[in-house]
Design an enzyme around this catalytic site. Structure first.
Site, PDB file in Angstrom:
ATOM      1  N   HIS A 249     -45.542 -39.023  -2.358  1.00  0.00           N
ATOM      2  CA  HIS A 249     -44.657 -39.159  -1.200  1.00  0.00           C
ATOM      3  C   HIS A 249     -44.106 -37.787  -0.850  1.00  0.00           C
ATOM      4  O   HIS A 249     -43.950 -36.917  -1.712  1.00  0.00           O
ATOM      5  CB  HIS A 249     -43.489 -40.107  -1.490  1.00  0.00           C
ATOM      6  CG  HIS A 249     -43.883 -41.540  -1.634  1.00  0.00           C
ATOM      7  ND1 HIS A 249     -44.302 -42.309  -0.577  1.00  0.00           N
ATOM      8  CD2 HIS A 249     -43.922 -42.352  -2.725  1.00  0.00           C
ATOM      9  CE1 HIS A 249     -44.588 -43.536  -0.999  1.00  0.00           C
ATOM     10  NE2 HIS A 249     -44.360 -43.585  -2.299  1.00  0.00           N
TER      11      HIS A 249
ATOM     12  N   ASP B 242     -52.050 -44.988 -10.894  1.00  0.00           N
ATOM     13  CA  ASP B 242     -51.334 -45.427  -9.686  1.00  0.00           C
ATOM     14  C   ASP B 242     -50.725 -44.210  -8.992  1.00  0.00           C
ATOM     15  O   ASP B 242     -49.575 -44.238  -8.537  1.00  0.00           O
ATOM     16  CB  ASP B 242     -50.269 -46.473 -10.015  1.00  0.00           C
ATOM     17  CG  ASP B 242     -49.671 -47.131  -8.769  1.00  0.00           C
ATOM     18  OD1 ASP B 242     -50.267 -46.998  -7.675  1.00  0.00           O
ATOM     19  OD2 ASP B 242     -48.606 -47.758  -8.873  1.00  0.00           O
TER      20      ASP B 242
ATOM     21  N   ARG C 169     -53.862 -41.718   0.647  1.00  0.00           N
ATOM     22  CA  ARG C 169     -53.061 -41.789   1.884  1.00  0.00           C
ATOM     23  C   ARG C 169     -53.843 -41.516   3.172  1.00  0.00           C
ATOM     24  O   ARG C 169     -53.219 -41.373   4.224  1.00  0.00           O
ATOM     25  CB  ARG C 169     -51.879 -40.830   1.802  1.00  0.00           C
ATOM     26  CG  ARG C 169     -50.989 -40.959   0.572  1.00  0.00           C
ATOM     27  CD  ARG C 169     -50.381 -42.322   0.442  1.00  0.00           C
ATOM     28  NE  ARG C 169     -49.325 -42.376  -0.571  1.00  0.00           N
ATOM     29  CZ  ARG C 169     -48.802 -43.493  -1.052  1.00  0.00           C
ATOM     30  NH1 ARG C 169     -49.231 -44.661  -0.612  1.00  0.00           N
ATOM     31  NH2 ARG C 169     -47.844 -43.461  -1.954  1.00  0.00           N
TER      32      ARG C 169
ATOM     33  N   HIS D  95     -53.879 -43.428  -4.757  1.00  0.00           N
ATOM     34  CA  HIS D  95     -53.551 -43.528  -3.336  1.00  0.00           C
ATOM     35  C   HIS D  95     -53.677 -42.131  -2.729  1.00  0.00           C
ATOM     36  O   HIS D  95     -52.863 -41.258  -3.029  1.00  0.00           O
ATOM     37  CB  HIS D  95     -52.129 -44.066  -3.150  1.00  0.00           C
ATOM     38  CG  HIS D  95     -51.912 -45.424  -3.722  1.00  0.00           C
ATOM     39  ND1 HIS D  95     -52.136 -46.586  -3.005  1.00  0.00           N
ATOM     40  CD2 HIS D  95     -51.512 -45.820  -4.959  1.00  0.00           C
ATOM     41  CE1 HIS D  95     -51.877 -47.633  -3.773  1.00  0.00           C
ATOM     42  NE2 HIS D  95     -51.498 -47.194  -4.964  1.00  0.00           N
TER      43      HIS D  95
ATOM     44  N   ASP E 208     -53.603 -54.037  -3.168  1.00  0.00           N
ATOM     45  CA  ASP E 208     -52.582 -53.334  -3.940  1.00  0.00           C
ATOM     46  C   ASP E 208     -51.485 -52.790  -3.032  1.00  0.00           C
ATOM     47  O   ASP E 208     -51.747 -52.133  -2.023  1.00  0.00           O
ATOM     48  CB  ASP E 208     -53.193 -52.174  -4.722  1.00  0.00           C
ATOM     49  CG  ASP E 208     -52.139 -51.393  -5.473  1.00  0.00           C
ATOM     50  OD1 ASP E 208     -51.442 -52.000  -6.294  1.00  0.00           O
ATOM     51  OD2 ASP E 208     -51.997 -50.184  -5.216  1.00  0.00           O
TER      52      ASP E 208
ATOM     53  N   HIS F  70     -51.508 -52.245 -13.151  1.00  0.00           N
ATOM     54  CA  HIS F  70     -50.234 -51.665 -13.620  1.00  0.00           C
ATOM     55  C   HIS F  70     -49.224 -52.694 -14.148  1.00  0.00           C
ATOM     56  O   HIS F  70     -48.100 -52.795 -13.659  1.00  0.00           O
ATOM     57  CB  HIS F  70     -49.593 -50.805 -12.530  1.00  0.00           C
ATOM     58  CG  HIS F  70     -49.473 -51.402 -11.159  1.00  0.00           C
ATOM     59  ND1 HIS F  70     -49.084 -52.695 -10.909  1.00  0.00           N
ATOM     60  CD2 HIS F  70     -49.684 -50.849  -9.935  1.00  0.00           C
ATOM     61  CE1 HIS F  70     -49.053 -52.913  -9.616  1.00  0.00           C
ATOM     62  NE2 HIS F  70     -49.425 -51.811  -9.000  1.00  0.00           N
TER      63      HIS F  70
ATOM     64  N   HIS G 257     -57.267 -46.203  -9.883  1.00  0.00           N
ATOM     65  CA  HIS G 257     -56.103 -46.635  -9.093  1.00  0.00           C
ATOM     66  C   HIS G 257     -55.367 -45.411  -8.558  1.00  0.00           C
ATOM     67  O   HIS G 257     -54.399 -44.932  -9.151  1.00  0.00           O
ATOM     68  CB  HIS G 257     -55.171 -47.476  -9.961  1.00  0.00           C
ATOM     69  CG  HIS G 257     -54.116 -48.193  -9.196  1.00  0.00           C
ATOM     70  ND1 HIS G 257     -53.527 -49.361  -9.641  1.00  0.00           N
ATOM     71  CD2 HIS G 257     -53.513 -47.930  -8.011  1.00  0.00           C
ATOM     72  CE1 HIS G 257     -52.623 -49.767  -8.770  1.00  0.00           C
ATOM     73  NE2 HIS G 257     -52.601 -48.905  -7.777  1.00  0.00           N
TER      74      HIS G 257
ATOM     75  N   ASN H 158     -54.344 -49.351   0.912  1.00  0.00           N
ATOM     76  CA  ASN H 158     -53.117 -49.538   1.710  1.00  0.00           C
ATOM     77  C   ASN H 158     -52.819 -48.305   2.552  1.00  0.00           C
ATOM     78  O   ASN H 158     -51.754 -47.699   2.490  1.00  0.00           O
ATOM     79  CB  ASN H 158     -51.923 -49.900   0.811  1.00  0.00           C
ATOM     80  CG  ASN H 158     -51.600 -48.819  -0.199  1.00  0.00           C
ATOM     81  OD1 ASN H 158     -52.464 -48.035  -0.583  1.00  0.00           O
ATOM     82  ND2 ASN H 158     -50.353 -48.780  -0.645  1.00  0.00           N
TER      83      ASN H 158
ATOM     84  N   ASN I 168     -43.222 -49.051  -8.268  1.00  0.00           N
ATOM     85  CA  ASN I 168     -43.549 -50.485  -8.372  1.00  0.00           C
ATOM     86  C   ASN I 168     -44.784 -50.670  -9.251  1.00  0.00           C
ATOM     87  O   ASN I 168     -45.816 -50.100  -8.928  1.00  0.00           O
ATOM     88  CB  ASN I 168     -43.845 -51.082  -6.994  1.00  0.00           C
ATOM     89  CG  ASN I 168     -42.695 -50.950  -6.023  1.00  0.00           C
ATOM     90  OD1 ASN I 168     -41.539 -50.797  -6.407  1.00  0.00           O
ATOM     91  ND2 ASN I 168     -43.006 -50.996  -4.743  1.00  0.00           N
TER      92      ASN I 168
END
Length: 422
Positions: free
Chosen positions: A307, A303, A63, A61, A150, A230, A59, A93, A276
């Site tokens: 950012h 997760d 980007r 990200h 997700d 999660h 899991h 995502n 989240n």
């Protein structure tokens, strides 16, 4: 050839736990023995260190495409290697979402360039529209390892059931983010701290465990393989356990942040502690640890959600994006809050970070065996480290910066090559 000598070799799949040498040649482990003759071109002396399968994170990200100011596949791979991970599964995502064969092929082509093993899920619904299913057979053929929306929970139960029936037909896994938006307020802030300190309606527990209850029962009815991502609430653990006892083919993961800290971290770390689902109560933290101990929760996954600093550094924390960078602190958080605190043995921790996630997603990873993949991590479980903002990731949005944690990754080895370490 590469020879790793005198390390404490731990393999959760076989239960091996002894001082051994490991000889690597041509991207494979060729020998595991108490003593291997020093015939290698390169030698790592692992005296006092643990030698384990390369960690597996299902899991993350990264980007790419569309949000590469936060992270890209290359910097994500560097962060993974720095954290001891040799296999990761990217979420879909992105912008555009990984909903088509073309987009999937683009990200997998980018992933192929990296030194670690990078896989990807595809979306369940087209462009996250929550209504129209993607082409599961074509995406599986193109290399998707599972399906997940997700980041955007599926609110339509009929769509969930239709997707699970298709997943059952295709023999593939569906992974679900469970937060009912109709029962939530401001995401990323647990309901108690949101009301008391921020004077808003936050992310409620019922939004999580009610949606999990709906979906595990649909999984039970359809027979689909369903993975709950999660989870963070005590009630969620009980719901998963109930469904498993009923015979549903349901598994669950927890992120290190949810077994390490509570909602109070928001008050000292601000937006970097906003995620989240949110950090919850101490009773929830202890409940997910109990779920790990009992086996109801079989996977630890980060997760990893980087950012940009400017996005997190806003005056109003309720307006900041949710998520934290997690690959480079995951092992240390497990060693500190699970092993050091006496909840899990080191072998049990590694099981949830190697072979369990690998088997769940059908990856040839997470174990040590002769003629098996030469993906390993060498780490010092007793080292004390102060977490700094000097991450390999593009982003440093971690609420654990400044914390003293146990454990230090010394080497990460993927396909027999050292990808992190001296």
């Amino acid at each position: 050839m590469l020879l790793i000598k005198n390390g404490r070799v731990l393999d959760p799949q076989s239960g091996l736990d002894k001082i051994c040498d490991i000889l690597i040649k041509d991207q494979k482990i060729v020998k595991i023995a108490e003593k291997v003759e020093d015939e290698a071109g390169q030698v790592i002396d692992a005296t006092g260190l643990v030698v384990a399968p390369g960690l597996v994170d299902v899991h993350v990200h990264f980007r790419e495409p569309g949000q590469t100011h936060k992270e890209d596949i290359h910097t994500g791979a560097l962060a993974a290697a720095a954290g001891g991970f040799t296999s990761v599964v990217m979420m879909a995502n992105t912008n555009p979402t990984i909903s088509t064969v073309e987009t999937l092929q683009e990200v997998l082509a980018s992933a192929q360039k990296e030194a670690i093993h990078i896989y990807s899920v595809a979306t369940i619904t087209d462009k996250f529209d929550g209504q129209n299913l993607t082409d599961f057979p074509a995406l599986l053929e193109a290399g998707a390892v599972a399906f997940s929306d997700d980041g955007i929970p599926l609110t339509n139960a009929g769509v969930v059931r239709k997707a699970m029936k298709l997943a059952k037909e295709q023999g593939c896994l569906m992974s679900l983010h469970e937060e009912d938006p109709d029962l939530n307020g401001v995401l990323g802030l647990n309901e108690q701290v949101a009301a008391k300190h921020f004077h808003v309606c936050g992310a409620t527990g019922v939004a999580e465990y009610s949606m999990i209850a709906r979906d595990v029962m649909i999984a039970y009815e359809t027979g689909a393989r369903v993975h709950i991502q999660h989870l963070s609430k005590a009630e969620s653990v009980k719901v998963i356990e109930f469904a498993q006892n009923l015979g549903a083919n349901v598994t669950a993961e927890v992120a290190p942040q949810h077994f390490s800290r509570t909602e109070d971290l928001l008050l000292s770390k601000g937006a970097n502690a906003k995620m989240n689902p949110p950090l919850r109560l101490e009773s929830d933290r202890l409940a997910v640890i109990d779920g790990l101990k009992s086996g109801v929760i079989s996977v630890i996954a980060t997760d990893h959600a980087p950012h940009h600093a400017d996005e997190k550094n806003v005056a109003d924390v309720t307006q900041a994006p949710s998520g934290m960078t997690g690959l480079e602190t995951s092992l240390s958080l497990g060693l500190t809050h699970l092993v050091e605190d006496g909840h899990l043995s080191l072998l049990e921790l590694l099981e949830k970070m190697t072979i369990n996630p690998a088997k769940l997603y059908g990856l040839d990873a997470g174990y040590l065996a002769e003629n098996g993949p030469a993906d390993l991590v060498v780490f010092d479980p007793n080292a004390e480290r102060i977490v700094t903002a000097n991450f390999a990731s593009k982003s440093a949005n971690s609420p654990f910066i400044g914390d003293s944690l146990k454990g230090q990754v010394c080497y990460t080895i993927a396909d027999g090559a050292i990808v992190f370490g001296q």
